[in-house]
Structure formats: C-alpha cells, structure tokens
Design an enzyme around this catalytic site. Structure first.
Site, mmCIF file in Angstrom:
data_model
loop_
_atom_site.group_PDB
_atom_site.id
_atom_site.type_symbol
_atom_site.label_atom_id
_atom_site.label_comp_id
_atom_site.label_asym_id
_atom_site.label_seq_id
_atom_site.Cartn_x
_atom_site.Cartn_y
_atom_site.Cartn_z
ATOM 1 C CE LYS A 146 -4.522 0.599 0.433
ATOM 2 N NZ LYS A 146 -5.580 -0.292 -0.326
ATOM 3 C CG ASP A 184 -7.078 2.741 -1.410
ATOM 4 O OD1 ASP A 184 -7.549 1.686 -1.269
ATOM 5 O OD2 ASP A 184 -7.363 3.623 -0.336
HETATM 6 P P1 NAD Z 1 -14.860 6.879 -2.664
HETATM 7 O O1 NAD Z 1 -13.750 8.091 -2.494
HETATM 8 O O2 NAD Z 1 -14.842 6.784 -4.110
HETATM 9 O O3 NAD Z 1 -15.959 6.950 -1.859
HETATM 10 C C1 NAD Z 1 -16.070 7.163 -0.388
HETATM 11 C C2 NAD Z 1 -17.368 7.513 -0.039
HETATM 12 O O4 NAD Z 1 -17.545 7.789 1.387
HETATM 13 C C3 NAD Z 1 -17.945 8.740 -0.592
HETATM 14 O O5 NAD Z 1 -19.287 8.673 -0.945
HETATM 15 C C4 NAD Z 1 -17.948 9.767 0.719
HETATM 16 O O6 NAD Z 1 -18.842 10.618 0.622
HETATM 17 C C5 NAD Z 1 -18.197 8.806 1.788
HETATM 18 N N1 NAD Z 1 -17.990 9.270 3.233
HETATM 19 C C6 NAD Z 1 -16.902 9.951 3.564
HETATM 20 N N2 NAD Z 1 -17.020 10.353 4.839
HETATM 21 C C7 NAD Z 1 -18.232 9.761 5.330
HETATM 22 C C8 NAD Z 1 -18.751 9.631 6.437
HETATM 23 N N3 NAD Z 1 -18.180 10.290 7.492
HETATM 24 N N4 NAD Z 1 -19.964 8.958 6.530
HETATM 25 C C9 NAD Z 1 -20.467 8.424 5.444
HETATM 26 N N5 NAD Z 1 -20.117 8.505 4.259
HETATM 27 C C10 NAD Z 1 -18.692 9.075 3.973
HETATM 28 O O7 NAD Z 1 -13.982 5.702 -1.979
HETATM 29 P P2 NAD Z 1 -14.295 4.200 -2.630
HETATM 30 O O8 NAD Z 1 -12.970 3.880 -3.569
HETATM 31 O O9 NAD Z 1 -15.686 3.791 -2.577
HETATM 32 O O10 NAD Z 1 -13.592 3.450 -0.938
HETATM 33 C C11 NAD Z 1 -14.460 3.350 -0.061
HETATM 34 C C12 NAD Z 1 -13.747 2.436 0.770
HETATM 35 O O11 NAD Z 1 -13.676 0.785 0.159
HETATM 36 C C13 NAD Z 1 -12.442 2.522 1.326
HETATM 37 O O12 NAD Z 1 -12.180 1.952 2.593
HETATM 38 C C14 NAD Z 1 -11.576 1.960 0.434
HETATM 39 O O13 NAD Z 1 -10.198 1.571 0.805
HETATM 40 C C15 NAD Z 1 -12.288 0.632 0.156
HETATM 41 N N6 NAD Z 1 -11.953 -0.126 -1.129
HETATM 42 C C16 NAD Z 1 -12.031 0.572 -2.153
HETATM 43 C C17 NAD Z 1 -11.875 -0.411 -3.388
HETATM 44 C C18 NAD Z 1 -11.890 0.207 -4.631
HETATM 45 O O14 NAD Z 1 -11.993 -0.513 -5.548
HETATM 46 N N7 NAD Z 1 -12.496 1.474 -4.969
HETATM 47 C C19 NAD Z 1 -11.530 -1.715 -3.240
HETATM 48 C C20 NAD Z 1 -11.558 -2.155 -1.901
HETATM 49 C C21 NAD Z 1 -11.545 -1.543 -0.809
#
Ligand code: NAD
Length: 411
Positions: free
Chosen positions: A103, A143
């Site tokens: 990471k 990410d």
């Molecule tokens: P992103 O930035 O696209 O979306 C994050 C979302 O969380 C947004 O809608 C934001 O408004 C919301 N958010 C932020 N603070 C918040 C709060 N206090 N309450 C409610 N919602 C809140 O990110 P993502 O890619 O969707 O990733 C989300 C999670 O999933 C992270 O932990 C990331 O590490 C994990 N993840 C993502 C992927 C991927 O392929 N994108 C893969 C595995 C894990």
C-alpha cells in the site's frame, strides 16, 4: 480513517492461534518486507514550494509481486500504510491471485489542489519510487482519492524511465490499457459475495433490505447491482449526510442525482434526510459499510440492528466491535473477502496487459464471479467446520497460503 496495523494484527494473531503457528513464523509473516518513505517536493501554482511525504509499504511477496492501492489523504502515515499493506497480503491470498500485498500514498488532499499540481506531485512521487515498483515487482492501483487519471500519469512517468510498461499499475483508463469492468468490480464483487452469503441462509437479495454507508466507487456500485437484483435499499449515506425511504430508495434516480450534484446524495428528493451516523443503525437485514475504516466500534456495535454485515470499506470494524458482533451472532463477511473484487479485476487487467490482449466485459465479469464464489465457498466451509467467524477463517486460509509459499521458496 482508523485502520491501524495493531488492529490487523489482532485478527492475524487470533487466526495464528487457531492454526498453532509458531512465534517465529508469525513474526516473519506480520512484519513488512520493505518500507519506503520519500520526500515529494514540487512547485505549486502559487510559486510556493509544496513539500509532502510519500509512502510505499511492501508487506509480503511470497506469492507474487506486491500489489495494492495508492491513497492521497492528509492522514496517510507509515502505520496506516503498513496496516493496509498487510490487509492486501491476506486479501490477495484469500481470492488466490498470484500477488503479495502493498500500500502507499501521499499525505495530501488532492481536492485542495489544481489538476496540474496533482499531476506534478504524482510524477515526482513516481520518480522517487520507480526503482521499487514495476510490472513484476510491485503494481500500484487506485484507492481513496486516486483514480484512473492518476494511474495514467504513473504509467506515463514509469514508461518514460523504463520503456512501455502498461502492467506497472492497474485501474488505468480504458483508452490507456485499462480493463473493462474494473471501475465497478469492487461493488459487483461485494454483490456476488452478498448473494452467496444469503444463499447459505436460503435467501436471495430480492428478499432482503439493505443500508449502505458511502456512495463513492464502492457504495454506489454495490447499490446499483443490489438494486438490479431487486434488493430494497432503505438507507444510504455519504459525507454530506444520510437518506431513508422505508419503501426502498430509487437507486437509478439517486445515481442520476449524484451525477448531477458533484457525486453527493444530499438533496435527493425521493427520501427523508437523516444523519449520516444513523444509517449504520437502521433496522435492515444487511448493512454494507463502504466508506471509511473504524466506523463500527465497541460503542455502536451493540446498537447495530442488521443481521448481516458485508464489509465494503477496508477495516470498517474495530477488533472490539468484532467481538460484540460475533457474540450477537451477526454474520460479518470480512473486508479481505468481501471487497476483494477490485484487486481481482486488477489482476485481470494486469494479465491482459502482459499478454497485450483485451477481454470483453462478459468475460471479465464471469471470471470475477467465479473467483468471488470460490473464495466465499472456501471460507464459509472452513468457518462452519471449525465453528469460527468468517474473518478468522479468511485469515486462516490466507496465512496458510502465504505461509506455505514462504516455506516452499525457502526461508
Ligand atoms: P470513494 O472516495 O469513491 O468514496 C468514499 C465515499 O465515502 C464517498 O461517498 C464519501 O462521501 C463517503 N464518506 C466519507 N466520509 C463519510 C462519512 N463520515 N459518512 C458516510 N460516508 C462518508 O472511495 P471508495 O473507492 O468507494 O472506497 C471506499 C472504501 O472502500 C475505502 O475504505 C477503500 O479503501 C475501500 N475499498 C475500495 C476499493 C475500490 O476498488 N475502490 C477496493 C477495496 C476497498
């Protein structure tokens, strides 16, 4: 964000105990192989010097090249990176793709910078780490706060130094050696896992209600695929607040609303506004935390009313909360299994890149389904046979695979 290396190691040690793993092997498998910390200094548009810190933690490469995302966030630090790198080692092993775990990231908020600044910061960071990444060495991906455009800049900078190398990063734009299906893969993978978990209880997505925290890449795509299977989503939230509609939120309409309003759910007319935190406590069958780490804590775990939790975010459940949820017999499908669809599709992208070949969307998605179903089946069967949680079972399977590869290659 509250992912900590110690929290990940709590789960690791619990599984190691079930396996009777000797201490010295535990130490080898827990510690990262390499931690890289670099200074990223660039001239900002204002003429001032921006000085940031970049990280790449390479946790374990026993099963293949290091693999894991890059996060641009002011809270990024070494401990955080190490926790997430170690989760990647276990995640790639759970879905059995030939990678290790890594990471990285930079401690800044790209939303506060002009596009040109983000590009310069990304290119400078690539220059600083190019010797420790590469298609057969370590393959970054998007990410939190990073995206396909940022991957394109990394590929361009790396290729400038090493020659044409599309396989150095995944999650690239389709027009620049990306893969069909990558954008939606984590949300679709979560949906496949949810289908499998419900099937073991004799139910379908169409018979269940859902609440989803987060409406970004993971949250919005899982919402889309759950809704397409007639699951009723009663509540969603993002950083702007929460929404509730007890008849089920019209997800295609909410996706269109978010698209028109800078990606946020706030102001959607087809639901009642509620607080963001309330969404975690709604009386639904399935809760999907898909935003941040550390949101299910010992303080709120006793109040969760869902009977099943599918972890979309990385490390959304603290170890204390995990104990409470386990004692309350709430089924928790852990992050290292549930959200592994993204890295699995990244693997497909890399395979296409190194073969200079392109797969159709149907082929990508049917392979993704197979990988997710097979991983879920293995973990579910072990958890049932050994009477352990799905999380402990996932760690047992992952540690077993990484441990065997380590021993076979010779310590
Ligand atoms: P992103 O930035 O696209 O979306 C994050 C979302 O969380 C947004 O809608 C934001 O408004 C919301 N958010 C932020 N603070 C918040 C709060 N206090 N309450 C409610 N919602 C809140 O990110 P993502 O890619 O969707 O990733 C989300 C999670 O999933 C992270 O932990 C990331 O590490 C994990 N993840 C993502 C992927 C991927 O392929 N994108 C893969 C595995 C894990």
């Amino acid at each position: 964000m509250a992912e900590s290396f110690e929290d990940t190691n709590v789960y690791f040690r619990k599984a190691a105990k079930v396996m009777g793993l000797p201490d010295r092997i535990q130490r080898v498998l827990q510690n990262p192989e390499r931690v890289v910390k670099v200074e990223v200094a660039v001239e900002l548009d204002s003429g001032e010097l921006g000085v940031f810190t970049g990280f790449r933690v390479q946790h374990n490469a026993a099963r293949g090249p290091f693999k894991g995302g890059l996060r641009y966030h002011p809270t990024m630090d070494e401990d955080h990176c190490t926790a997430l790198a170690s989760l990647m080692t276990w995640k790639t092993a759970v879905v059995d793709i030939p990678y290790g775990g890594a990471k990285g990231g930079i401690d800044f908020d790209p939303k506060l910078h002009a596009t040109g600044e983000v590009e310069r910061i990304t290119r400078k960071f690539t220059q600083k780490i190019h010797e420790v990444i590469g298609p057969t060495v370590d393959i970054p991906a998007p990410d939190v706060n990073t995206n396909a455009q940022i991957m394109a800049w990394i590929m361009s900078e790396y290729s400038r130094l090493h020659g044409f190398s599309p396989g150095v990063v995944t999650g690239k734009p389709l027009e620049l050696h990306g893969s069909e299906g990558r954008e939606e893969a984590t949300g679709l993978g979560l949906t496949f896992v949810t289908e499998e978990a419900l099937r073991r209880q004799g139910a379908t997505i169409a018979e269940r209600t859902f609440a989803i925290q987060g409406f970004g890449n993971v949250g919005s795509n899982v919402a889309k695929h759950v809704a397409a299977r007639k699951g009723r989503i009663l509540a969603v939230s993002d950083h702007t607040g929460g929404l509730r509609n007890n008849d089920g939120i019209d997800i295609p309409a909410l996706l269109a609303h978010a698209k028109q309003h800078g990606g946020v759910v706030k102001g959607f007319p087809g639901a009642q506004a509620i607080s963001g935190d309330q969404v975690l406590l709604e009386p639904v069958d399935v809760l999907i935390p898909a935003a941040l780490g550390g949101v299910l804590t010992k303080d709120n775990a006793k109040d969760i009313r869902a009977k099943m939790i599918i972890e979309g975010a990385n490390a959304p459940t603290t170890p204390d909360a995990d104990e409470v949820l386990h004692a309350r017999e709430i089924v928790v499908v852990p992050d290292i299994l549930a959200n592994a669809g993204g890295v699995t599709c990244s693997y497909f992208e890399w395979v296409q890149n190194i073969q200079h070949f392109r797969w159709e969307l149907d082929e990508v998605n049917s392979r993704l389904k197979k990988y997710m179903q097979r991983a879920f089946g293995t973990i579910w069967d072990l958890a049932t046979a050994r009477k352990i949680s799905l999380r402990t079972a996932a760690f047992v399977v992952a540690i077993g695979r990484v441990g065997k590869a380590t021993v076979l290659s010779g310590l």
